[in-house]
Design a protein around this motif. Structure first.
Motif, short mmCIF file in Angstrom:
data_model
loop_
_atom_site.label_atom_id
_atom_site.label_comp_id
_atom_site.label_asym_id
_atom_site.label_seq_id
_atom_site.Cartn_x
_atom_site.Cartn_y
_atom_site.Cartn_z
N LEU A 128 74.66 15.58 43.99
CA LEU A 128 74.87 17.03 44.04
C LEU A 128 73.96 17.74 43.03
O LEU A 128 73.32 18.75 43.36
CB LEU A 128 76.33 17.34 43.73
CG LEU A 128 76.73 18.82 43.62
CD1 LEU A 128 76.39 19.57 44.89
CD2 LEU A 128 78.22 18.93 43.31
N LEU A 129 73.86 17.20 41.81
CA LEU A 129 73.00 17.80 40.79
C LEU A 129 71.52 17.71 41.19
O LEU A 129 70.74 18.61 40.90
CB LEU A 129 73.21 17.10 39.45
CG LEU A 129 74.54 17.38 38.74
CD1 LEU A 129 74.70 16.47 37.54
CD2 LEU A 129 74.64 18.84 38.32
N ILE A 157 62.94 15.02 34.70
CA ILE A 157 62.85 14.81 36.15
C ILE A 157 62.69 16.16 36.87
O ILE A 157 63.08 16.31 38.03
CB ILE A 157 64.07 14.03 36.69
CG1 ILE A 157 65.39 14.71 36.34
CG2 ILE A 157 64.06 12.59 36.18
CD1 ILE A 157 66.61 14.08 37.00
N ASN A 158 62.13 17.11 36.14
CA ASN A 158 61.81 18.42 36.71
C ASN A 158 63.05 19.14 37.25
O ASN A 158 62.99 19.86 38.25
CB ASN A 158 60.77 18.28 37.83
CG ASN A 158 60.03 19.58 38.10
OD1 ASN A 158 59.92 20.44 37.23
ND2 ASN A 158 59.54 19.74 39.32
N VAL A 252 78.73 9.09 29.46
CA VAL A 252 78.92 9.48 30.86
C VAL A 252 77.76 10.34 31.36
O VAL A 252 77.26 10.15 32.47
CB VAL A 252 80.26 10.23 31.04
CG1 VAL A 252 80.39 10.77 32.47
CG2 VAL A 252 81.44 9.30 30.74
N LEU A 253 77.32 11.29 30.54
CA LEU A 253 76.19 12.14 30.93
C LEU A 253 74.90 11.33 31.03
O LEU A 253 74.07 11.59 31.92
CB LEU A 253 76.04 13.29 29.94
CG LEU A 253 77.16 14.34 29.99
CD1 LEU A 253 77.07 15.29 28.81
CD2 LEU A 253 77.11 15.13 31.31
N ASP A 254 74.72 10.37 30.15
CA ASP A 254 73.54 9.49 30.24
C ASP A 254 73.59 8.70 31.55
O ASP A 254 72.57 8.50 32.21
CB ASP A 254 73.49 8.53 29.06
CG ASP A 254 72.96 9.19 27.79
OD1 ASP A 254 72.48 10.35 27.87
OD2 ASP A 254 73.02 8.54 26.72
N SER A 255 74.78 8.23 31.91
CA SER A 255 74.94 7.49 33.16
C SER A 255 74.66 8.39 34.36
O SER A 255 74.03 7.96 35.33
CB SER A 255 76.36 6.91 33.25
OG SER A 255 76.62 6.00 32.21
N LEU A 256 75.11 9.62 34.28
CA LEU A 256 74.87 10.58 35.35
C LEU A 256 73.37 10.82 35.52
O LEU A 256 72.84 10.81 36.65
CB LEU A 256 75.60 11.89 35.02
CG LEU A 256 75.66 12.97 36.10
CD1 LEU A 256 76.33 12.46 37.37
CD2 LEU A 256 76.41 14.19 35.57
N PHE A 257 72.68 11.01 34.40
CA PHE A 257 71.23 11.20 34.45
C PHE A 257 70.53 9.96 35.00
O PHE A 257 69.60 10.05 35.81
CB PHE A 257 70.69 11.53 33.06
CG PHE A 257 69.19 11.51 32.98
CD1 PHE A 257 68.43 12.57 33.47
CD2 PHE A 257 68.52 10.41 32.43
CE1 PHE A 257 67.04 12.54 33.42
CE2 PHE A 257 67.13 10.38 32.37
CZ PHE A 257 66.40 11.45 32.87
#
Length: 287
Positions: A128-129, A157-158, A252-257
């Motif tokens: 989604l992001l 990642i632009n 969690v945010l690192d995993s999301l990225f």
């Protein structure tokens, strides 16, 4: 997701399954050795009802469920015995002891977050992001620092995210979101009134929302498109700092990225190489 969290949330549980879940949570010390027939008798249910609950939580049968839950209980007990998330050190601790305890606290927080991370929510949230026209991040206090860190990674990642509450313009930013954008709300307690107000508005106007919280009972979850949950043994106020919760959020945010990056890994890697040439040896060199 953590089995203990699932048993507490009781999402889509029947009344019989709720009764089994309540009993298990109240008698965790008995769980490693309890027989299915005894559990059925104590909860006034049946073998098949217990097996259905185990399968609903992603296990083949009761034995698989019992082994996994026992492992989780032991892990949590070891972590709890190691460092208090709210007061991880004392006035009498040496500098070396303090540094060791802080390392243990961070490791424990990340391990707990990893056990709780629901990949069925993580993967589509990353997608989604990656597809959203614009990303608006709503966060306050310490969580806004995690938001800035995530914002910085997205540039690689632009993808460009706006910290929506940075200049007290959160209402204007919320009003500008459309169904082609995405709102990411980061809140450990998950009870901030303005976030509840915004999520209700987003839900009504079909704006996709991802919620990262440490509260399984957060009112934000029901109206979120996806939610990422990491529960730490951290109080709301009686604590030295938000060490555990923020370490977990960062993970969690690192995993999301990382999932976003991996979804188009080769193109991102090629873009990285091209940008590095511009910055290190090309016209954008600043050193």
């Amino acid at each position: 997701m953590s089995i203990l969290i699932a048993l507490k949330q009781q999402t889509d549980f029947t009344s019989t399954e709720q009764r089994i879940g309540h009993y298990i949570l109240a008698h965790l010390n008995q769980l490693p050795t309890v027989l299915i027939k005894d559990l059925a008798a104590k909860t006034y249910t049946s073998h098949s009802a217990i097996i259905r609950l185990a399968q609903k939580l992603g296990f083949h049968g009761f034995r698989d469920f019992q082994r996994a839950l026992t492992t989780e209980i032991v892990t949590q007990e070891q972590q709890a015995a190691t460092v208090d998330a709210n007061f991880p050190f004392s006035a009498s601790d040496s500098v070396t002891t303090i540094s060791q305890k802080m390392a243990s606290l961070t490791i424990n927080a990340i391990q707990t977050a990893q056990q709780q991370l629901d990949t069925t929510q993580l993967a589509p949230a990353a997608d989604l992001l990656a597809r959203a026209n614009r990303i608006f991040i709503f966060s306050q206090g310490d969580s806004q620092l995690r938001a800035r860190s995530f914002q910085n990674k997205l540039v690689k990642i632009n993808r460009f995210a706006l910290i929506a509450e940075e200049y007290a313009d959160e209402a204007w930013n919320a009003a500008n979101l459309t169904s082609k954008d995405c709102a990411l709300i980061i809140s450990y307690a998950g009870t901030t009134k303005i976030h509840q107000q915004f999520v209700a508005y987003f839900y009504e106007h079909k704006v996709p929302v991802i919620v990262l919280t440490g509260n399984p009972q957060s009112p934000l979850i029901d109206q979120a498109t996806y939610h990422l949950l990491t529960v730490q043994d951290e109080y709301n106020f009686a604590k030295i700092g938000t060490f555990a919760s923020q370490a977990a959020f960062e993970y969690v945010l690192d995993s999301l990225f990382a999932v976003m990056y991996a979804q188009d890994f080769h193109n991102h890697l090629q873009d990285l190489q091209q940008k590095q040439q511009l910055i290190q040896n090309g016209p954008l060199t600043t050193k």
